[in-house]
Design an enzyme around this catalytic site. Structure first.
Site, mmCIF file in Angstrom:
data_model
loop_
_atom_site.group_PDB
_atom_site.id
_atom_site.type_symbol
_atom_site.label_atom_id
_atom_site.label_comp_id
_atom_site.label_asym_id
_atom_site.label_seq_id
_atom_site.Cartn_x
_atom_site.Cartn_y
_atom_site.Cartn_z
ATOM 1 N N ASP A 37 0.893 -1.247 0.273
ATOM 2 C CA ASP A 37 0.071 -0.005 -0.123
ATOM 3 C C ASP A 37 0.985 1.292 0.081
ATOM 4 O O ASP A 37 1.931 1.161 0.356
ATOM 5 C CB ASP A 37 -0.842 -0.168 1.451
ATOM 6 C CG ASP A 37 -2.132 0.968 1.405
ATOM 7 O OD1 ASP A 37 -2.260 1.379 0.093
ATOM 8 O OD2 ASP A 37 -2.609 1.369 2.009
ATOM 9 N N ASN A 85 -10.463 -3.005 -6.605
ATOM 10 C CA ASN A 85 -9.622 -2.081 -7.589
ATOM 11 C C ASN A 85 -10.348 -1.696 -8.945
ATOM 12 O O ASN A 85 -9.764 -0.841 -9.513
ATOM 13 C CB ASN A 85 -8.204 -2.726 -7.569
ATOM 14 C CG ASN A 85 -7.418 -2.572 -6.384
ATOM 15 O OD1 ASN A 85 -6.454 -3.183 -5.961
ATOM 16 N ND2 ASN A 85 -8.039 -1.526 -5.259
ATOM 17 N N TRP A 86 -11.177 -2.432 -9.328
ATOM 18 C CA TRP A 86 -12.045 -2.096 -10.608
ATOM 19 C C TRP A 86 -12.542 -0.667 -10.604
ATOM 20 O O TRP A 86 -12.537 -0.016 -11.619
ATOM 21 C CB TRP A 86 -12.809 -3.291 -10.942
ATOM 22 C CG TRP A 86 -12.353 -4.527 -11.362
ATOM 23 C CD1 TRP A 86 -12.398 -5.617 -10.805
ATOM 24 C CD2 TRP A 86 -11.708 -4.919 -12.459
ATOM 25 N NE1 TRP A 86 -11.946 -6.638 -11.167
ATOM 26 C CE2 TRP A 86 -11.165 -6.420 -12.291
ATOM 27 C CE3 TRP A 86 -11.195 -4.226 -13.724
ATOM 28 C CZ2 TRP A 86 -10.468 -6.938 -13.100
ATOM 29 C CZ3 TRP A 86 -10.214 -5.001 -14.547
ATOM 30 C CH2 TRP A 86 -9.973 -6.189 -14.354
ATOM 31 N N ARG A 207 -5.590 -1.737 8.440
ATOM 32 C CA ARG A 207 -6.883 -2.496 7.781
ATOM 33 C C ARG A 207 -6.221 -3.865 7.225
ATOM 34 O O ARG A 207 -5.061 -3.866 6.930
ATOM 35 C CB ARG A 207 -7.458 -1.634 6.687
ATOM 36 C CG ARG A 207 -8.257 -0.307 7.115
ATOM 37 C CD ARG A 207 -8.953 0.173 5.909
ATOM 38 N NE ARG A 207 -8.022 0.838 4.916
ATOM 39 C CZ ARG A 207 -7.527 2.021 5.148
ATOM 40 N NH1 ARG A 207 -8.031 2.786 6.139
ATOM 41 N NH2 ARG A 207 -6.870 2.487 3.960
HETATM 42 C C1 FPP Z 1 -1.984 -0.057 -3.401
HETATM 43 O O1 FPP Z 1 -1.378 1.512 -3.398
HETATM 44 C C2 FPP Z 1 -1.291 -0.618 -4.434
HETATM 45 C C3 FPP Z 1 -1.888 -1.434 -5.366
HETATM 46 C C4 FPP Z 1 -3.258 -1.355 -5.448
HETATM 47 C C5 FPP Z 1 -1.257 -2.102 -6.461
HETATM 48 C C6 FPP Z 1 -0.032 -2.966 -6.299
HETATM 49 C C7 FPP Z 1 0.742 -3.450 -7.351
HETATM 50 C C8 FPP Z 1 1.875 -3.396 -7.777
HETATM 51 C C9 FPP Z 1 3.177 -2.788 -7.012
HETATM 52 C C10 FPP Z 1 2.216 -3.731 -9.071
HETATM 53 C C11 FPP Z 1 1.952 -5.177 -9.987
HETATM 54 C C12 FPP Z 1 2.238 -6.030 -8.886
HETATM 55 C C13 FPP Z 1 2.966 -7.374 -9.173
HETATM 56 C C14 FPP Z 1 2.951 -8.541 -8.410
HETATM 57 C C15 FPP Z 1 4.023 -7.593 -10.322
HETATM 58 P P1 FPP Z 1 -2.544 2.371 -3.608
HETATM 59 O O2 FPP Z 1 -2.512 2.969 -4.937
HETATM 60 O O3 FPP Z 1 -3.797 2.207 -2.963
HETATM 61 O O4 FPP Z 1 -1.827 3.770 -2.566
HETATM 62 P P2 FPP Z 1 -2.587 4.779 -1.868
HETATM 63 O O5 FPP Z 1 -3.344 4.113 -0.562
HETATM 64 O O6 FPP Z 1 -1.482 5.565 -1.446
HETATM 65 O O7 FPP Z 1 -3.445 5.651 -2.790
#
Ligand code: FPP
Length: 262
Positions: A37, A85-86, A207
């Site tokens: 995250d 996430n969609w 969480r």
């Molecule tokens: C959460 O950060 C992260 C994700 C929803 C995606 C994680 C995916 C990757 C690191 C790339 C692909 C993975 C692999 C295994 C190759 P956020 O966007 O929710 O961060 P925020 O809470 O700061 O907005």
């Protein structure tokens, strides 16, 4: 796999090299699960688009996979994309899927070298055909590897997984009186794998976010303020060392101390 494999990889004199010497290799977590995250916030701090945070997060994925395989961890699960996430902007979803495809193409050789078996947990059906194709190819190529299992949780939701398992049990006509916890666990994506001993979450959020709801019943949770793109092998080793100091009781009581003087 063990101390020397990590030392051969970590730069000499690095924090990771110092930390790995403190690890008790007889008490490693068998399964480590990670809620990655903070990519968006990492990018926002640099006035970059959110997808740049995800792109930077790939280096953290690479580091974590390699250090876990070299430590001798049996299973590593990374939460890459949830069923929720969609709801993100289409450009961000496209960006994430593109990064995933790129990761699979570029990292396949490293996965093979480290004897890592890739497995998707989550519903692949809703993924675009090109992404599925890449995932299927990587799962097939690494299918015979016998080292660490690397679960990528993709289009994954803990509640959806439990509902799908219940449906599977009903369809298979399982006798309700014979359905116990062990049998139900065998219907989950993680069938045959140990439950996570250690759950890591980055970016300071407290969480669970619908992640491995069944499997984390007794996991030790370790949260760091570090954003995922800054997470490296040394953070993972810090988490393992913290885990090794925990007293796991599984709902029981502490071992009674020996009574001195009797
Ligand atoms: C959460 O950060 C992260 C994700 C929803 C995606 C994680 C995916 C990757 C690191 C790339 C692909 C993975 C692999 C295994 C190759 P956020 O966007 O929710 O961060 P925020 O809470 O700061 O907005």
């Amino acid at each position: 796999m063990g101390l020397h494999d990590v030392l051969a990889w970590a730069p000499a004199e690095s924090v990771a090299a110092r930390l790995v010497r403190q690890v008790d290799f007889g008490r490693l977590p068998a399964h480590i699960a990670v809620i990655m995250d903070g990519n968006g916030r990492w990018a926002a701090r640099r006035r970059l688009p959110r997808v740049e945070g995800h792109r930077a997060g790939i280096d953290s994925v690479r580091d974590s996979v390699e250090v876990c395989a070299r430590l001798g961890i049996d299973v590593l699960t990374l939460y890459a994309f949830s069923v929720e996430n969609w709801k993100r902007p289409p450009a961000e979803v496209r960006g994430l899927m593109g990064l995933l495809k790129r990761y699979l193409r570029l990292e396949l050789a490293t996965l093979m070298e480290n004897d890592i078996r890739l497995q998707v947990i989550g519903s692949e059906e809703e993924l675009a055909p090109d992404v599925r194709g890449e995932l299927d190819a990587a799962q097939e190529r690494t299918g015979g590897n016998t080292g660490m299992v690397f679960n990528i949780a993709l289009n994954y939701g803990g509640r959806a997984e439990i509902v799908a398992a219940a449906r599977r049990a009903l369809r298979a006509g399982v006798d309700p009186d014979e359905l116990d916890e062990a049998r139900f666990a065998g219907l989950l994506y993680t069938a045959g794998q140990p439950d996570p001993d250690l759950l890591i979450r980055t970016s300071g959020e407290m969480r669970i976010s619908n992640f491995l709801l069944w499997q984390i019943a007794y996991s030790e949770i370790w949260v760091t303020d570090t954003y995922w793109p800054d997470f490296r092998a040394r953070h993972l080793l810090e988490a393992v060392l913290a885990y090794q100091k925990r007293d796991r009781r599984y709902g029981g009581i502490e071992q009674e101390p020996a009574i001195v003087g009797r």
